[in-house]
Scaffold this active site. Structure first.
Site, PDB file in Angstrom:
ATOM      1  CE  LYS A  81      24.559 -12.967   3.589  1.00 33.36           C
ATOM      2  NZ  LYS A  81      24.366 -14.145   2.704  1.00 33.36           N
ATOM      3  CB  SER A 157      27.978 -14.702   2.519  1.00 31.87           C
ATOM      4  OG  SER A 157      26.699 -14.933   1.933  1.00 31.87           O
ATOM      5  CB  SER A 181      25.384 -17.960   1.583  1.00 31.15           C
ATOM      6  OG  SER A 181      26.438 -17.757   0.672  1.00 31.15           O
TER       7      SER A 181
END
Length: 475
Positions: A81, A157, A181
């Site tokens: 990420k 996310s 997320s």
């Protein structure tokens, strides 16, 4: 061996490298070719670390040639990420201001995966500053596309990782989760995802400076893997679990606990809080419940989870209060319109004064106690990740109705993060051309129970990915 090595599970990839059926170099090249083919259509990989990945693969091949024992993830490519540091490359959070924020060292979970032989292939896209909403769109890199349907968000996310894993660009993704997320992109992209108990995996989220965040951020944010199969998720979990001197919160709890006596009881709550659930989501829960029942679990429909609405209110006010001092600078970093979802959330649950904040910390503990008692009676909970099918990109930033709809749909993710318990998101099939799935929640530090139950669901429902991105809408 099949020509498309990227199609193999992470476990099979590592076994092939350890057994010299393929080289780590061949495995990395297969994934790089897949990225070149697919990523222009989905925009999930923000920075490809191709030459570095090739060098890592060459070192693994030299070690194997020298007779050294290779790790359980030998040669397996993974994405990271955009908010998680990888040594020597920028950690941008999708923000133009952070283009040159080069990481001095790997974050602890990246280091643990690398120590097991896995190879970071690239960073993956996030919502700007991971605060701009549930849809993966950043100021620096643009929109990431759901490979099942361009008109639906891949979630966030950790949406870049969800898409990269679902399309075969990486065998594993490393995301993080403070309210869904990891789990929401897993459901929206048709893969599996694990949110661990806080303290299960060591972490260090001090990316922007030497100071640690406040208590809410310390307790809520957990790094977690995404994979195409539960077996791969378990493999990553066993590698990531442990302690690290950089994280005093990480505790030396065994990765696998003692077996529970008798059939494990599973509470089924299809509509947490009674706020509504889409028929396809309810059907997914019924499918998973049937799979668990057939596998020998004691599956029981339960009226509700403990204190859901109270927990959501406390979560919102505690996080808003902690975040309030940095709000002006964050709004500038989020860019035009990027602050809409955040501002609407803070209007819904505004910051509180010091006395009320202290009271809410007591409420927080009391709600955790209620959940511990609930999970003592029912060691596992089966419920929705998101109470709707994947929604359109940016719904949560469109207006208050859209924001409230998304917040409500992810409510079980939010409350389980708030109470600090583990959860595994696992697919159950395809409904109207879109992936469907559930989450299985467990007692603190019993990720093993969640993974075992998720495996039973996968055994019944199968694995949905990897897939090729669809050029238009649903096919």
């Amino acid at each position: 061996m099949p020509d498309a090595l990227w199609r193999l599970t992470a476990a099979a990839q590592a076994e092939a490298v350890r057994g010299a059926a393929v080289s780590a170099a061949e495995l990395v090249e297969s994934h790089l070719e897949r990225v070149a083919e697919v990523d222009p259509r989905v925009n999930a990989v923000t920075r490809l670390m191709a030459e570095r990945a090739r060098a890592d693969a060459a070192r693994i091949d030299r070690r194997r040639a020298a007779g050294e024992t290779l790790g359980p993830l030998a040669g397996v490519p993974f994405t990271v990420k955009e908010s998680t540091p990888v040594e020597g490359v920028p950690t941008t959070f999708g923000v133009p201001r952070f283009r040159k924020l080069v990481a001095r060292s790997d974050a602890p979970p990246v280091a643990r995966l690398r120590a097991a032989g896995a190879i970071p292939l690239g960073h993956s896209n996030v919502p700007t500053l991971i605060l701009a909403g549930v849809h993966t769109r950043s100021e620096l890199f643009g929109d990431t596309v759901n490979p099942w349907d361009r008109g639906r968000t891949p979630g966030g996310s950790s949406g870049g990782d969800g898409v990269a894993v679902a399309t075969g660009m990486a065998a594993l993704g490393l995301g993080n989760d403070s309210g869904g997320s990891v789990r929401i992109p897993a459901q929206f992209c048709g893969v599996a995802g694990l949110k661990p108990t806080p303290g299960r995996f060591p972490a260090d989220h001090r990316v922007l400076g030497p100071e640690d965040p406040g208590p809410a951020s310390q307790a809520l944010v957990t790094d977690g893997p995404l994979a195409r199969s539960v077996g791969d998720l378990r493999l990553a979990y066993e590698v990531l679990a442990g302690t690290d001197p950089r994280d005093p919160r990480a505790v030396p709890v065994p990765a696998h606990g003692e077996p529970l006596p008798g059939p494990v009881k599973v509470a089924v709550v299809a509509d947490p809080g009674g706020h509504g659930v889409h028929p396809s989501v309810r059907a997914a829960i019924e499918t998973a419940a049937g799979a668990l029942g057939d596998a020998g679990y004691d599956v029981r429909e339960t009226p509700d989870v403990p204190r859901l609405d109270e927990a959501l209110e406390a979560y919102g006010r505690i996080t808003a209060t902690e975040f309030a001092p940095s709000r002006p600078s964050v709004r500038k970093l989020l860019g035009p319109g990027g602050d809409r979802c955040l501002e609407m959330a803070m209007e819904r649950t505004p910051p509180v004064d010091a006395a009320e904040f202290m009271r809410l910390t007591g409420v927080w503990l009391n709600i955790r106690r209620s959940w511990a008692e609930f999970l003592h009676e029912y060691p596992l909970l089966l419920g929705p990740v998101f109470t709707e099918p994947p929604v359109e990109p940016g719904l949560e930033s469109r207006d208050r109705a859209g924001r409230d709809r998304v917040a409500s749909a992810m409510r079980l993710c939010t409350v389980t993060s708030f109470v600090g318990v583990p959860a595994v998101a696992v697919p159950t099939g395809v409904a109207d051309g879109l992936p469907s799935g559930v989450q299985i929640v467990g007692r603190a530090f019993r990720e093993d129970l969640c993974l075992a139950a998720a495996q039973a669901v996968e055994d019944r429902c199968g694995v949905l990915t990897p897939i090729d991105p669809r050029p238009g809408g649903r096919g």
